[in-house]
Design a protein around this motif. Structure first.
Motif, mmCIF file in Angstrom:
data_model
loop_
_atom_site.group_PDB
_atom_site.id
_atom_site.type_symbol
_atom_site.label_atom_id
_atom_site.label_comp_id
_atom_site.label_asym_id
_atom_site.label_seq_id
_atom_site.Cartn_x
_atom_site.Cartn_y
_atom_site.Cartn_z
ATOM 1 N N LYS A 80 -26.680 16.236 -46.454
ATOM 2 C CA LYS A 80 -26.526 15.544 -45.282
ATOM 3 C C LYS A 80 -26.781 16.316 -44.214
ATOM 4 O O LYS A 80 -27.275 15.960 -43.068
ATOM 5 C CB LYS A 80 -25.750 14.641 -45.827
ATOM 6 C CG LYS A 80 -25.190 14.050 -44.532
ATOM 7 C CD LYS A 80 -24.252 12.523 -44.819
ATOM 8 C CE LYS A 80 -24.017 11.694 -42.988
ATOM 9 N NZ LYS A 80 -22.606 10.748 -44.254
ATOM 10 N N GLN A 81 -26.471 17.364 -44.315
ATOM 11 C CA GLN A 81 -25.583 18.803 -43.621
ATOM 12 C C GLN A 81 -26.785 19.182 -43.209
ATOM 13 O O GLN A 81 -27.095 19.491 -41.556
ATOM 14 C CB GLN A 81 -24.522 20.335 -44.491
ATOM 15 C CG GLN A 81 -23.990 19.956 -43.230
ATOM 16 C CD GLN A 81 -22.717 21.453 -44.141
ATOM 17 O OE1 GLN A 81 -22.046 20.769 -44.800
ATOM 18 N NE2 GLN A 81 -22.263 21.912 -43.044
ATOM 19 N N ASP A 103 -18.011 26.422 -40.663
ATOM 20 C CA ASP A 103 -18.923 27.091 -40.884
ATOM 21 C C ASP A 103 -19.549 28.649 -41.346
ATOM 22 O O ASP A 103 -19.994 28.756 -42.575
ATOM 23 C CB ASP A 103 -19.355 27.157 -39.480
ATOM 24 C CG ASP A 103 -19.621 25.693 -39.086
ATOM 25 O OD1 ASP A 103 -20.167 24.503 -40.123
ATOM 26 O OD2 ASP A 103 -20.987 25.114 -37.517
ATOM 27 N N ASP A 159 -23.986 15.171 -50.427
ATOM 28 C CA ASP A 159 -23.426 15.591 -48.400
ATOM 29 C C ASP A 159 -23.892 16.751 -47.793
ATOM 30 O O ASP A 159 -24.102 16.954 -46.669
ATOM 31 C CB ASP A 159 -21.652 16.015 -49.124
ATOM 32 C CG ASP A 159 -20.561 14.813 -49.420
ATOM 33 O OD1 ASP A 159 -21.704 13.719 -48.942
ATOM 34 O OD2 ASP A 159 -19.765 14.587 -49.908
ATOM 35 N N ARG A 160 -24.212 17.670 -48.859
ATOM 36 C CA ARG A 160 -25.059 19.281 -48.959
ATOM 37 C C ARG A 160 -26.220 18.724 -47.792
ATOM 38 O O ARG A 160 -26.490 19.135 -47.268
ATOM 39 C CB ARG A 160 -24.905 19.545 -49.497
ATOM 40 C CG ARG A 160 -23.743 21.309 -50.772
ATOM 41 C CD ARG A 160 -23.389 21.809 -48.174
ATOM 42 N NE ARG A 160 -21.037 22.415 -49.396
ATOM 43 C CZ ARG A 160 -20.467 21.625 -48.591
ATOM 44 N NH1 ARG A 160 -20.679 20.953 -47.398
ATOM 45 N NH2 ARG A 160 -19.586 22.539 -49.279
ATOM 46 N N ARG A 170 -14.076 24.050 -36.697
ATOM 47 C CA ARG A 170 -15.218 24.082 -37.164
ATOM 48 C C ARG A 170 -15.942 25.702 -36.616
ATOM 49 O O ARG A 170 -16.874 25.556 -38.184
ATOM 50 C CB ARG A 170 -16.193 23.157 -35.969
ATOM 51 C CG ARG A 170 -16.544 22.517 -36.095
ATOM 52 C CD ARG A 170 -17.985 21.573 -35.590
ATOM 53 N NE ARG A 170 -18.590 21.557 -34.332
ATOM 54 C CZ ARG A 170 -17.844 21.606 -33.050
ATOM 55 N NH1 ARG A 170 -17.004 20.898 -33.026
ATOM 56 N NH2 ARG A 170 -17.720 23.031 -31.880
ATOM 57 N N ASN A 202 -28.039 19.329 -38.993
ATOM 58 C CA ASN A 202 -27.764 19.799 -38.019
ATOM 59 C C ASN A 202 -30.071 20.110 -37.355
ATOM 60 O O ASN A 202 -29.781 19.982 -36.398
ATOM 61 C CB ASN A 202 -28.464 21.340 -39.390
ATOM 62 C CG ASN A 202 -26.674 21.371 -40.004
ATOM 63 O OD1 ASN A 202 -25.695 20.924 -39.474
ATOM 64 N ND2 ASN A 202 -26.243 22.251 -40.760
#
Ligand code: ADP
Length: 462
Positions: free
Chosen positions: A350-351, A290, A347-348, A286, A355
């Motif tokens: 959603k990220q 990241d 997707d981004r 991860r 977060n």
């Protein structure tokens, strides 16, 4: 050539050029005035002479005898007949039997000219005389005076002007040479300090600007100091980044190595050790993911899809996933929600939501409240994530979007052992690449609200 030399040359040439121009104008003006006065005297004398002529009984032009006339002492007069012989002349011109201006005599027209006769520089007025009413040319009058006074005046004037110009140019070049040295002295200081900073490799040093407050040098020093400040920050954040990455990598690697050693000593594969290794490998994966994403985002090379995203659907989707995290520990609920379309990478985006909502759930203590809202303000979509958790101290607020920054000062792993301090940096960059902005409002001990602003779309995406 040095800057000092070039500036001195420039100033000197400018002053020299202006002075030469001035000299020329003065010389020409004085010469014109003197010659003009002389020409006046010649013309007046010529008129006097002409006014004393009369026509005789046979139609010839008669004139009073010049010696009998009261003429100015320095003015000479000759009267030449049409046959080319000297008819009469003033007493002061008795030694001269040649015309004052031989060329002017042959021109048969009134003319004022300079001429040289027997080494004397003369100003000569030539006037052809004709019978009244007729065109018959009977004689030519020449009136002259010496130009010696004008010549010597011009000579003295030239010497004075040239001397003045040379002295002025000399004084100007000296003044320019020393004043430019004085003006450039602060630059020498700046260069010295800059070199010292480079030699000592000490970016914390600054050039003192108080000696030149507000002037150009002071502004240059301030700009230079600001650049140094930015470089120092970048340098420190680079160092901190290396230290943080090292720190984040060391802990899981130590855990993995410890477990491997343990299994080797026990000579059997221990399930608990395997689980620990697996979780640390996941954590490392991860972290690397990241970091890669952040590196791409910061350099602007993050691949982003351009599609219409229904933010309301996306918020609901993330909410249902996050409820699993919140469990019964705290309340995660929807505030106001509107139908909102934005352009971007689903997707981004959603990220970003994961977060922000994940942080709110993670940092809000049991029994707390997390509210997510979505609305439109003008041409922007606004997504808010509010909690009544511990809040972020004011000192930490300006830094929370920095890489690896964690508000809890101890740089240990965060409570659930999952945070790297990268989540908000990633969210910040993703929002920025969607032409949006992210804001935080937090009161220490009372709660935090994150707001994400994104441009709305009603048509498709280009
Ligand atoms: P982390 O992995 O530590 O959560 P983030 O970049 O997501 O990293 O967040 C940076 C820091 O900001 C966190 O360590 C935390 O101290 C603070 N923070 C973020 N969100 C909140 C919140 N909702 N309430 C309180 N503190 C928060």
């Amino acid at each position: 050539m040095s800057l000092r030399g070039r500036l001195t040359l420039l100033y000197t040439s400018l002053v020299g050029g202006i002075l030469l121009l001035f000299d020329f104008v003065v010389y020409v003006a004085v010469s014109f005035t003197l010659i003009g006065q002389i020409d006046d005297v010649l013309q007046r004398t010529a008129l006097d002479v002409i006014s004393s002529t009369h026509v005789n009984s046979v139609g010839m032009l008669n004139m009073i005898l010049l010696p009998k006339m009261d003429l100015p002492a320095d003015v000479y007069v000759q009267l030449w007949g049409a046959d080319g012989r000297l008819s009469t002349f003033s007493p002061n011109a008795s030694q001269l039997d040649t015309p004052f201006d031989p060329d002017g005599l042959s021109l048969h027209t009134s003319i004022l000219r300079d001429s040289y006769v027997q080494g004397a520089h003369l100003r000569v007025l030539t006037i052809p005389l004709k019978l009244p009413g007729g065109n018959r040319h009977v004689s030519t009058l020449q009136v002259a005076t010496k130009l010696a006074v004008v010549d010597s005046t011009q000579q003295i004037l030239t010497i004075i002007l040239m001397l003045g110009t040379i002295i002025s140019i000399f004084v100007t070049s000296l003044a320019a040479w020393f004043s430019v040295k004085q003006a450039l002295a602060p630059l020498q200081d700046v260069t010295q300090v800059a070199l010292q900073i480079t030699r000592a490799d000490d970016l914390s040093r600054r050039i003192p600007s108080h000696s030149y407050p507000g002037d150009e040098i002071g502004k240059l020093i301030n700009a230079f100091n600001q650049t140094l400040g930015r470089l120092e920050n970048l340098f420190h954040s680079q160092r901190r980044f290396m230290a943080d990455v090292g720190h984040e990598l060391r802990t899981p690697l130590t855990v993995i190595k410890g477990n491997v050693d343990l299994m080797r000593r026990m000579d059997e594969v221990d399930d608990e050790s395997l689980c620990s290794i697996e979780s640390e490998v996941e954590r490392l994966t991860r972290l690397v993911g990241d970091l890669l994403l952040l590196a791409q985002a910061e350099s602007g090379k993050i691949p982003l899809a351009q599609q219409v995203v229904e933010m309301d659907t996306l918020v609901l989707e993330v909410m249902s996933q996050m409820r699993v995290l919140a469990r019964d520990r705290l309340t995660l609920r929807l505030g106001e929600i509107d139908q909102v379309l934005v352009c971007g990478d689903r997707d981004r985006l959603k990220q970003v939501l994961v977060n922000l909502i994940g942080n709110a759930v993670k940092y809000t203590p049991a029994g707390g409240d997390v509210v997510v809202g979505l609305g439109k303000v003008g041409q922007k979509a606004r997504i808010t994530v509010s909690d009544n958790g511990p809040g972020i101290p004011a000192d930490d607020l300006p830094h929370i979007f920095e890489r690896f920054y964690r508000a809890e000062k101890a740089r240990t792993r965060s409570r659930d052992g999952k945070g790297f301090g990268l989540g908000l940096s990633i969210a910040y960059w993703i929002v920025r690449h969607h032409d949006g902005r992210i804001e935080v409002d937090s009161v220490d001990g009372r709660g935090t609200t994150f707001a994400v602003w994104l441009p709305l779309t009603d048509k498709g995406c280009s």
